[in-house]
Design a protein around this motif. Structure first.
Motif, PDB file in Angstrom:
ATOM      1  N   GLN A   5       0.841  -1.191   0.000  1.00  0.00           N
ATOM      2  CA  GLN A   5       0.000   0.000   0.000  1.00  0.00           C
ATOM      3  C   GLN A   5       0.883   1.251   0.000  1.00  0.00           C
ATOM      4  O   GLN A   5       2.003   1.211   0.488  1.00  0.00           O
ATOM      5  CB  GLN A   5      -0.877  -0.020   1.261  1.00  0.00           C
ATOM      6  N   ILE A   6       0.331   2.329  -0.551  1.00  0.00           N
ATOM      7  CA  ILE A   6       1.008   3.618  -0.442  1.00  0.00           C
ATOM      8  C   ILE A   6       0.095   4.583   0.303  1.00  0.00           C
ATOM      9  O   ILE A   6      -1.127   4.508   0.179  1.00  0.00           O
ATOM     10  CB  ILE A   6       1.428   4.198  -1.823  1.00  0.00           C
ATOM     11  N   ASP A  43       1.035   1.226 -13.280  1.00  0.00           N
ATOM     12  CA  ASP A  43       1.158   1.074 -11.826  1.00  0.00           C
ATOM     13  C   ASP A  43       2.241   1.979 -11.262  1.00  0.00           C
ATOM     14  O   ASP A  43       2.038   2.672 -10.265  1.00  0.00           O
ATOM     15  CB  ASP A  43       1.480  -0.376 -11.450  1.00  0.00           C
ATOM     16  N   THR A  44       3.408   1.979 -11.896  1.00  0.00           N
ATOM     17  CA  THR A  44       4.503   2.806 -11.379  1.00  0.00           C
ATOM     18  C   THR A  44       4.172   4.287 -11.511  1.00  0.00           C
ATOM     19  O   THR A  44       4.496   5.077 -10.623  1.00  0.00           O
ATOM     20  CB  THR A  44       5.835   2.477 -12.080  1.00  0.00           C
ATOM     21  N   ALA A  45       3.489   4.672 -12.591  1.00  0.00           N
ATOM     22  CA  ALA A  45       3.121   6.075 -12.772  1.00  0.00           C
ATOM     23  C   ALA A  45       2.064   6.501 -11.756  1.00  0.00           C
ATOM     24  O   ALA A  45       2.100   7.625 -11.244  1.00  0.00           O
ATOM     25  CB  ALA A  45       2.617   6.313 -14.197  1.00  0.00           C
ATOM     26  N   ARG A  46       1.132   5.616 -11.430  1.00  0.00           N
ATOM     27  CA  ARG A  46       0.128   5.951 -10.401  1.00  0.00           C
ATOM     28  C   ARG A  46       0.787   6.084  -9.034  1.00  0.00           C
ATOM     29  O   ARG A  46       0.455   6.991  -8.274  1.00  0.00           O
ATOM     30  CB  ARG A  46      -0.975   4.893 -10.355  1.00  0.00           C
ATOM     31  N   VAL A  47       1.697   5.179  -8.706  1.00  0.00           N
ATOM     32  CA  VAL A  47       2.400   5.272  -7.424  1.00  0.00           C
ATOM     33  C   VAL A  47       3.163   6.592  -7.342  1.00  0.00           C
ATOM     34  O   VAL A  47       3.201   7.244  -6.300  1.00  0.00           O
ATOM     35  CB  VAL A  47       3.339   4.061  -7.221  1.00  0.00           C
ATOM     36  N   ALA A  48       3.735   7.012  -8.456  1.00  0.00           N
ATOM     37  CA  ALA A  48       4.485   8.274  -8.495  1.00  0.00           C
ATOM     38  C   ALA A  48       3.565   9.498  -8.498  1.00  0.00           C
ATOM     39  O   ALA A  48       4.019  10.619  -8.295  1.00  0.00           O
ATOM     40  CB  ALA A  48       5.396   8.306  -9.725  1.00  0.00           C
ATOM     41  N   GLY A  49       2.265   9.287  -8.755  1.00  0.00           N
ATOM     42  CA  GLY A  49       1.320  10.396  -8.812  1.00  0.00           C
ATOM     43  C   GLY A  49       1.297  11.096 -10.151  1.00  0.00           C
ATOM     44  O   GLY A  49       0.702  12.157 -10.305  1.00  0.00           O
ATOM     45  N   ALA A  50       1.902  10.468 -11.173  1.00  0.00           N
ATOM     46  CA  ALA A  50       2.019  11.090 -12.485  1.00  0.00           C
ATOM     47  C   ALA A  50       0.902  10.691 -13.450  1.00  0.00           C
ATOM     48  O   ALA A  50       0.773  11.272 -14.518  1.00  0.00           O
ATOM     49  CB  ALA A  50       3.374  10.723 -13.105  1.00  0.00           C
ATOM     50  N   TYR A  51       0.101   9.689 -13.113  1.00  0.00           N
ATOM     51  CA  TYR A  51      -0.947   9.196 -14.009  1.00  0.00           C
ATOM     52  C   TYR A  51      -2.141   8.781 -13.151  1.00  0.00           C
ATOM     53  O   TYR A  51      -1.985   7.960 -12.243  1.00  0.00           O
ATOM     54  CB  TYR A  51      -0.421   8.007 -14.808  1.00  0.00           C
ATOM     55  N   LEU A  52      -3.297   9.331 -13.426  1.00  0.00           N
ATOM     56  CA  LEU A  52      -4.489   9.020 -12.648  1.00  0.00           C
ATOM     57  C   LEU A  52      -4.157   8.975 -11.160  1.00  0.00           C
ATOM     58  O   LEU A  52      -4.226   7.926 -10.524  1.00  0.00           O
ATOM     59  CB  LEU A  52      -5.100   7.685 -13.083  1.00  0.00           C
ATOM     60  N   PRO A  53      -3.747  10.101 -10.600  1.00  0.00           N
ATOM     61  CA  PRO A  53      -3.333  10.099  -9.191  1.00  0.00           C
ATOM     62  C   PRO A  53      -4.368   9.400  -8.311  1.00  0.00           C
ATOM     63  O   PRO A  53      -5.554   9.697  -8.374  1.00  0.00           O
ATOM     64  CB  PRO A  53      -3.215  11.585  -8.843  1.00  0.00           C
ATOM     65  N   PRO A  54      -3.924   8.433  -7.520  1.00  0.00           N
ATOM     66  CA  PRO A  54      -4.868   7.631  -6.740  1.00  0.00           C
ATOM     67  C   PRO A  54      -5.363   8.345  -5.495  1.00  0.00           C
ATOM     68  O   PRO A  54      -4.707   9.235  -4.961  1.00  0.00           O
ATOM     69  CB  PRO A  54      -4.024   6.419  -6.351  1.00  0.00           C
ATOM     70  N   GLU A  55      -6.533   7.918  -5.046  1.00  0.00           N
ATOM     71  CA  GLU A  55      -7.016   8.334  -3.739  1.00  0.00           C
ATOM     72  C   GLU A  55      -6.232   7.507  -2.716  1.00  0.00           C
ATOM     73  O   GLU A  55      -6.113   6.285  -2.851  1.00  0.00           O
ATOM     74  CB  GLU A  55      -8.509   8.044  -3.634  1.00  0.00           C
ATOM     75  N   LEU A  56      -5.681   8.158  -1.730  1.00  0.00           N
ATOM     76  CA  LEU A  56      -4.824   7.490  -0.755  1.00  0.00           C
ATOM     77  C   LEU A  56      -5.610   7.136   0.502  1.00  0.00           C
ATOM     78  O   LEU A  56      -6.526   7.873   0.872  1.00  0.00           O
ATOM     79  CB  LEU A  56      -3.639   8.391  -0.409  1.00  0.00           C
ATOM     80  N   PRO A  57      -5.281   6.048   1.182  1.00  0.00           N
ATOM     81  CA  PRO A  57      -4.261   5.056   0.829  1.00  0.00           C
ATOM     82  C   PRO A  57      -4.697   4.249  -0.396  1.00  0.00           C
ATOM     83  O   PRO A  57      -5.885   4.130  -0.678  1.00  0.00           O
ATOM     84  CB  PRO A  57      -4.160   4.179   2.067  1.00  0.00           C
ATOM     85  N   PHE A  58      -3.707   3.690  -1.086  1.00  0.00           N
ATOM     86  CA  PHE A  58      -3.938   3.033  -2.362  1.00  0.00           C
ATOM     87  C   PHE A  58      -3.108   1.760  -2.444  1.00  0.00           C
ATOM     88  O   PHE A  58      -1.932   1.758  -2.088  1.00  0.00           O
ATOM     89  CB  PHE A  58      -3.548   3.994  -3.492  1.00  0.00           C
ATOM     90  N   VAL A  59      -3.734   0.672  -2.919  1.00  0.00           N
ATOM     91  CA  VAL A  59      -3.039  -0.584  -3.196  1.00  0.00           C
ATOM     92  C   VAL A  59      -2.977  -0.720  -4.713  1.00  0.00           C
ATOM     93  O   VAL A  59      -4.010  -0.878  -5.361  1.00  0.00           O
ATOM     94  CB  VAL A  59      -3.766  -1.794  -2.575  1.00  0.00           C
ATOM     95  N   PRO A  60      -1.786  -0.607  -5.308  1.00  0.00           N
ATOM     96  CA  PRO A  60      -1.687  -0.720  -6.767  1.00  0.00           C
ATOM     97  C   PRO A  60      -1.872  -2.165  -7.238  1.00  0.00           C
ATOM     98  O   PRO A  60      -1.993  -3.080  -6.438  1.00  0.00           O
ATOM     99  CB  PRO A  60      -0.270  -0.219  -7.069  1.00  0.00           C
ATOM    100  N   GLY A  61      -1.842  -2.319  -8.553  1.00  0.00           N
ATOM    101  CA  GLY A  61      -1.894  -3.644  -9.155  1.00  0.00           C
ATOM    102  C   GLY A  61      -3.164  -3.875  -9.939  1.00  0.00           C
ATOM    103  O   GLY A  61      -4.244  -3.906  -9.369  1.00  0.00           O
ATOM    104  N   GLY A  62      -3.024  -4.039 -11.252  1.00  0.00           N
ATOM    105  CA  GLY A  62      -4.176  -4.207 -12.119  1.00  0.00           C
ATOM    106  C   GLY A  62      -4.334  -5.583 -12.726  1.00  0.00           C
ATOM    107  O   GLY A  62      -5.388  -5.903 -13.247  1.00  0.00           O
ATOM    108  N   GLU A  63      -3.306  -6.421 -12.655  1.00  0.00           N
ATOM    109  CA  GLU A  63      -3.397  -7.766 -13.233  1.00  0.00           C
ATOM    110  C   GLU A  63      -2.883  -8.774 -12.218  1.00  0.00           C
ATOM    111  O   GLU A  63      -1.863  -8.538 -11.579  1.00  0.00           O
ATOM    112  CB  GLU A  63      -2.554  -7.896 -14.512  1.00  0.00           C
TER     113      GLU A  63
END
Length: 117
Positions: A5-6, A43-63
């Motif tokens: 999680q981030i 995934d790496t771009a979302r974690v970095a906040g550079a693509y579709l910035p996630p609502e935090l806290p966030f668990v990445p991973g799409g596949e």
């Protein structure tokens, strides 16, 4: 369940292992014991906040690839895939590993799927 999680965006240093409640699958969805998760540019771009910035806290991973409760090995698109358990759409889950790559490409998914035996 264990998950990555981030709580803030950034580089790999923001990825933290945490304990979270198991996800609850909606009707028509499958709970999967995750054996491997895809790590891709989105995934790496979302974690970095550079693509579709996630609502935090966030668990990445799409596949994810893993097994259902009945032992069937499946591959599917998930949210919160960097975890020991994830939910995938039962209609879209793929059971035939030989067709998985072609099917994922046909669905226009980008990135690399990493499979472990």
């Amino acid at each position: 369940m264990r998950a990555i999680q981030i709580i803030r965006t950034g580089g790999p240093e923001v990825l933290t292992e945490v304990e979270l409640p198991d996800p609850e699958p909606a009707p028509g969805h499958l709970l999967v014991e995750v054996e491997a998760a895809g790590v891709n540019f989105a995934d790496t771009a979302r974690v970095a906040g550079a693509y579709l910035p996630p609502e935090l806290p966030f668990v990445p991973g799409g596949e994810v690839v893993g097994r259902t409760a009945d032992g069937r090995r499946v591959m599917g698109l998930a949210q919160r895939g960097y975890a020991s358990r994830a939910v995938v759409d039962g209609e879209d889950a793929l059971s035939d590993a030989r067709r998985a790559h072609e099917d994922m490409l046909a669905r226009r998914t980008t990135g690399k799927i990493i499979l472990r035996p």
